[in-house]
Design a protein around this motif. Structure first.
Motif, PDB file in Angstrom:
ATOM      1  N   THR A 107      26.333  42.704 -24.435  1.00 23.85           N
ATOM      2  CA  THR A 107      25.448  42.220 -22.866  1.00 23.85           C
ATOM      3  C   THR A 107      25.709  43.113 -21.866  1.00 23.85           C
ATOM      4  O   THR A 107      24.987  43.689 -21.267  1.00 23.85           O
ATOM      5  CB  THR A 107      25.810  40.716 -22.778  1.00 23.85           C
ATOM      6  OG1 THR A 107      25.523  40.038 -24.092  1.00 23.85           O
ATOM      7  CG2 THR A 107      25.415  40.265 -21.688  1.00 23.85           C
ATOM      8  N   TRP A 108      27.209  43.540 -21.845  1.00 21.57           N
ATOM      9  CA  TRP A 108      27.518  44.338 -20.730  1.00 21.57           C
ATOM     10  C   TRP A 108      26.876  45.803 -21.112  1.00 21.57           C
ATOM     11  O   TRP A 108      26.369  46.141 -19.976  1.00 21.57           O
ATOM     12  CB  TRP A 108      28.970  44.665 -20.979  1.00 21.57           C
ATOM     13  CG  TRP A 108      29.885  45.351 -19.841  1.00 21.57           C
ATOM     14  CD1 TRP A 108      29.950  45.178 -18.562  1.00 21.57           C
ATOM     15  CD2 TRP A 108      30.074  46.842 -20.045  1.00 21.57           C
ATOM     16  NE1 TRP A 108      30.680  46.130 -17.911  1.00 21.57           N
ATOM     17  CE2 TRP A 108      30.898  47.192 -18.803  1.00 21.57           C
ATOM     18  CE3 TRP A 108      30.027  47.592 -21.376  1.00 21.57           C
ATOM     19  CZ2 TRP A 108      31.161  48.648 -18.610  1.00 21.57           C
ATOM     20  CZ3 TRP A 108      30.586  48.992 -21.023  1.00 21.57           C
ATOM     21  CH2 TRP A 108      31.186  49.312 -19.877  1.00 21.57           C
ATOM     22  N   VAL A 109      26.968  46.506 -22.091  1.00 22.55           N
ATOM     23  CA  VAL A 109      26.367  47.643 -22.207  1.00 22.55           C
ATOM     24  C   VAL A 109      24.716  47.625 -21.930  1.00 22.55           C
ATOM     25  O   VAL A 109      24.138  48.531 -21.326  1.00 22.55           O
ATOM     26  CB  VAL A 109      26.379  48.177 -23.828  1.00 22.55           C
ATOM     27  CG1 VAL A 109      25.270  49.126 -24.031  1.00 22.55           C
ATOM     28  CG2 VAL A 109      27.783  48.555 -24.064  1.00 22.55           C
ATOM     29  N   GLN A 156      22.709  36.179 -17.344  1.00 17.67           N
ATOM     30  CA  GLN A 156      23.948  36.525 -16.792  1.00 17.67           C
ATOM     31  C   GLN A 156      23.575  38.083 -16.395  1.00 17.67           C
ATOM     32  O   GLN A 156      23.897  38.818 -15.268  1.00 17.67           O
ATOM     33  CB  GLN A 156      24.985  36.737 -17.583  1.00 17.67           C
ATOM     34  CG  GLN A 156      26.410  37.236 -17.291  1.00 17.67           C
ATOM     35  CD  GLN A 156      27.459  37.249 -18.173  1.00 17.67           C
ATOM     36  OE1 GLN A 156      27.278  36.779 -19.266  1.00 17.67           O
ATOM     37  NE2 GLN A 156      28.629  37.371 -17.728  1.00 17.67           N
ATOM     38  N   THR A 157      22.943  38.933 -17.417  1.00 18.95           N
ATOM     39  CA  THR A 157      22.513  40.262 -17.117  1.00 18.95           C
ATOM     40  C   THR A 157      21.438  40.540 -16.043  1.00 18.95           C
ATOM     41  O   THR A 157      21.496  41.524 -15.291  1.00 18.95           O
ATOM     42  CB  THR A 157      21.948  40.695 -18.465  1.00 18.95           C
ATOM     43  OG1 THR A 157      23.043  40.640 -19.568  1.00 18.95           O
ATOM     44  CG2 THR A 157      21.631  42.296 -18.294  1.00 18.95           C
ATOM     45  N   ASP A 196      15.896  40.938 -28.638  1.00 18.21           N
ATOM     46  CA  ASP A 196      17.033  41.358 -29.343  1.00 18.21           C
ATOM     47  C   ASP A 196      17.715  40.370 -29.469  1.00 18.21           C
ATOM     48  O   ASP A 196      19.234  40.516 -30.362  1.00 18.21           O
ATOM     49  CB  ASP A 196      17.687  42.135 -28.516  1.00 18.21           C
ATOM     50  CG  ASP A 196      17.092  43.835 -28.329  1.00 18.21           C
ATOM     51  OD1 ASP A 196      16.236  44.058 -29.272  1.00 18.21           O
ATOM     52  OD2 ASP A 196      17.205  44.481 -27.383  1.00 18.21           O
ATOM     53  N   GLY A 197      17.632  39.119 -29.491  1.00 19.67           N
ATOM     54  CA  GLY A 197      18.357  37.849 -29.792  1.00 19.67           C
ATOM     55  C   GLY A 197      19.334  37.299 -28.790  1.00 19.67           C
ATOM     56  O   GLY A 197      20.244  36.897 -29.153  1.00 19.67           O
ATOM     57  N   TYR A 198      19.301  37.829 -27.587  1.00 17.54           N
ATOM     58  CA  TYR A 198      20.107  37.257 -26.542  1.00 17.54           C
ATOM     59  C   TYR A 198      19.778  35.913 -26.243  1.00 17.54           C
ATOM     60  O   TYR A 198      18.830  35.508 -26.113  1.00 17.54           O
ATOM     61  CB  TYR A 198      20.178  38.157 -25.162  1.00 17.54           C
ATOM     62  CG  TYR A 198      20.957  39.571 -25.347  1.00 17.54           C
ATOM     63  CD1 TYR A 198      22.243  39.834 -25.123  1.00 17.54           C
ATOM     64  CD2 TYR A 198      20.270  40.784 -25.955  1.00 17.54           C
ATOM     65  CE1 TYR A 198      22.700  40.922 -25.394  1.00 17.54           C
ATOM     66  CE2 TYR A 198      20.816  42.007 -26.221  1.00 17.54           C
ATOM     67  CZ  TYR A 198      22.135  42.163 -26.075  1.00 17.54           C
ATOM     68  OH  TYR A 198      22.584  43.238 -26.309  1.00 17.54           O
ATOM     69  N   THR A 199      20.649  35.300 -25.854  1.00 19.27           N
ATOM     70  CA  THR A 199      20.650  33.833 -25.516  1.00 19.27           C
ATOM     71  C   THR A 199      20.054  33.748 -23.783  1.00 19.27           C
ATOM     72  O   THR A 199      20.073  34.649 -23.103  1.00 19.27           O
ATOM     73  CB  THR A 199      21.793  32.909 -25.435  1.00 19.27           C
ATOM     74  OG1 THR A 199      22.735  33.300 -24.632  1.00 19.27           O
ATOM     75  CG2 THR A 199      22.402  32.728 -26.971  1.00 19.27           C
ATOM     76  N   TYR A 200      19.366  32.631 -23.384  1.00 15.61           N
ATOM     77  CA  TYR A 200      18.939  32.542 -22.151  1.00 15.61           C
ATOM     78  C   TYR A 200      20.185  32.724 -21.266  1.00 15.61           C
ATOM     79  O   TYR A 200      19.803  33.382 -20.232  1.00 15.61           O
ATOM     80  CB  TYR A 200      18.286  31.318 -21.981  1.00 15.61           C
ATOM     81  CG  TYR A 200      16.843  31.146 -22.393  1.00 15.61           C
ATOM     82  CD1 TYR A 200      16.427  32.089 -23.335  1.00 15.61           C
ATOM     83  CD2 TYR A 200      16.197  30.056 -22.017  1.00 15.61           C
ATOM     84  CE1 TYR A 200      15.091  31.992 -23.952  1.00 15.61           C
ATOM     85  CE2 TYR A 200      14.776  30.051 -22.537  1.00 15.61           C
ATOM     86  CZ  TYR A 200      14.154  30.839 -23.451  1.00 15.61           C
ATOM     87  OH  TYR A 200      13.138  30.767 -23.867  1.00 15.61           O
ATOM     88  N   ASP A 201      21.098  32.341 -21.520  1.00 15.78           N
ATOM     89  CA  ASP A 201      22.425  32.075 -20.537  1.00 15.78           C
ATOM     90  C   ASP A 201      22.772  33.711 -20.696  1.00 15.78           C
ATOM     91  O   ASP A 201      23.209  34.274 -19.281  1.00 15.78           O
ATOM     92  CB  ASP A 201      23.590  31.636 -21.168  1.00 15.78           C
ATOM     93  CG  ASP A 201      23.382  29.940 -20.869  1.00 15.78           C
ATOM     94  OD1 ASP A 201      22.689  29.598 -20.153  1.00 15.78           O
ATOM     95  OD2 ASP A 201      23.957  29.096 -21.964  1.00 15.78           O
ATOM     96  N   THR A 213      15.375  29.932 -14.404  1.00 14.86           N
ATOM     97  CA  THR A 213      14.524  31.214 -14.128  1.00 14.86           C
ATOM     98  C   THR A 213      14.056  31.988 -15.317  1.00 14.86           C
ATOM     99  O   THR A 213      12.844  32.306 -15.406  1.00 14.86           O
ATOM    100  CB  THR A 213      15.132  31.930 -12.825  1.00 14.86           C
ATOM    101  OG1 THR A 213      15.412  31.017 -11.929  1.00 14.86           O
ATOM    102  CG2 THR A 213      14.237  33.150 -12.584  1.00 14.86           C
ATOM    103  N   VAL A 214      15.120  32.418 -15.909  1.00 22.04           N
ATOM    104  CA  VAL A 214      14.870  32.874 -17.391  1.00 22.04           C
ATOM    105  C   VAL A 214      13.941  32.521 -18.133  1.00 22.04           C
ATOM    106  O   VAL A 214      12.966  32.810 -18.729  1.00 22.04           O
ATOM    107  CB  VAL A 214      16.330  33.634 -17.802  1.00 22.04           C
ATOM    108  CG1 VAL A 214      15.808  34.088 -19.458  1.00 22.04           C
ATOM    109  CG2 VAL A 214      17.054  34.381 -17.119  1.00 22.04           C
TER     110      VAL A 214
END
Length: 190
Positions: free
Chosen positions: A89-91, A163-164, A154-159, A171-172
């Motif tokens: 997530t950071w990358v 954050q990103t 890419d499978g990231y969660t809404y949270d 909103t997301v």
């Protein structure tokens, strides 16, 4: 001279970093994380870095430049990574911010990279005709919409996306729903 290098593997990345350290562009060791930690990070997140840069570039040279800027920003930011989110997530956030900043700086017309490059970046997914169409439709979205949908794909969660992106989870969810509807409408017109 090292600015024009294109990084294809860990050896050329290693050469680029050593050249940059020698030129005084980045501090040797980058704090406590070190050169080895950076190389491991890049190796494990290579596909994410390439994918984000690919979707914001309009040419091979622009892709190369964005990717290199993202690598430099990752190197500079690695000592400050606190582990409050997943490393991927950071990358993603560093690469996304780098590419969006590059798009804002350059007043350019949008174009598309050759499809054979998309196959390399997308790890073979682009061989499927439907995936190719999806990538082409995503490329027509605004930069923030593009970022949200790519993270979701890419499978990231809404949270994690919130954050990103620096916005709320609701909103997301709302933006993603609208983006999906837009993509469905575009696909029905094909």
């Amino acid at each position: 001279m090292y600015i024009d290098l294109f990084i294809n593997d860990a050896r050329s990345l290693d050469s680029l970093l050593l050249c940059m350290v020698d030129a005084g562009r980045i501090p040797d060791g980058a704090g406590q994380t070190g050169h080895g930690a950076f190389l491991r990070l890049i190796e494990s997140e290579r596909k994410t870095i390439d994918k984000v840069c690919f979707f914001y570039a309009s040419s091979q040279s622009e892709f190369d430049e964005m990717r290199q800027d993202a690598l430099i920003n990752l190197w500079r930011g690695l000592p400050g990574f606190r582990g409050e989110c997943r490393q991927s997530t950071w990358v993603y956030r560093i690469c996304l911010n780098t590419c969006v900043a590059s798009c804002r700086i350059k007043d350019r017309s949008r174009g598309m990279l050759p499809l054979d490059m998309a196959r390399d970046v997308a790890s073979g997914d682009a061989e499927n005709e439907h995936v190719e169409q999806l990538y082409n439709m995503i490329d027509t979205l605004a930069p923030t919409e593009k970022a949200l949908i790519l993270m979701w794909l890419d499978g990231y969660t809404y949270d994690e996306i919130a954050q990103t992106a620096g916005c709320g989870r609701n909103t997301v969810a709302t933006k993603l729903r609208r983006i999906k509807e837009s993509l469905i409408n575009k696909s029905q017109k094909l």
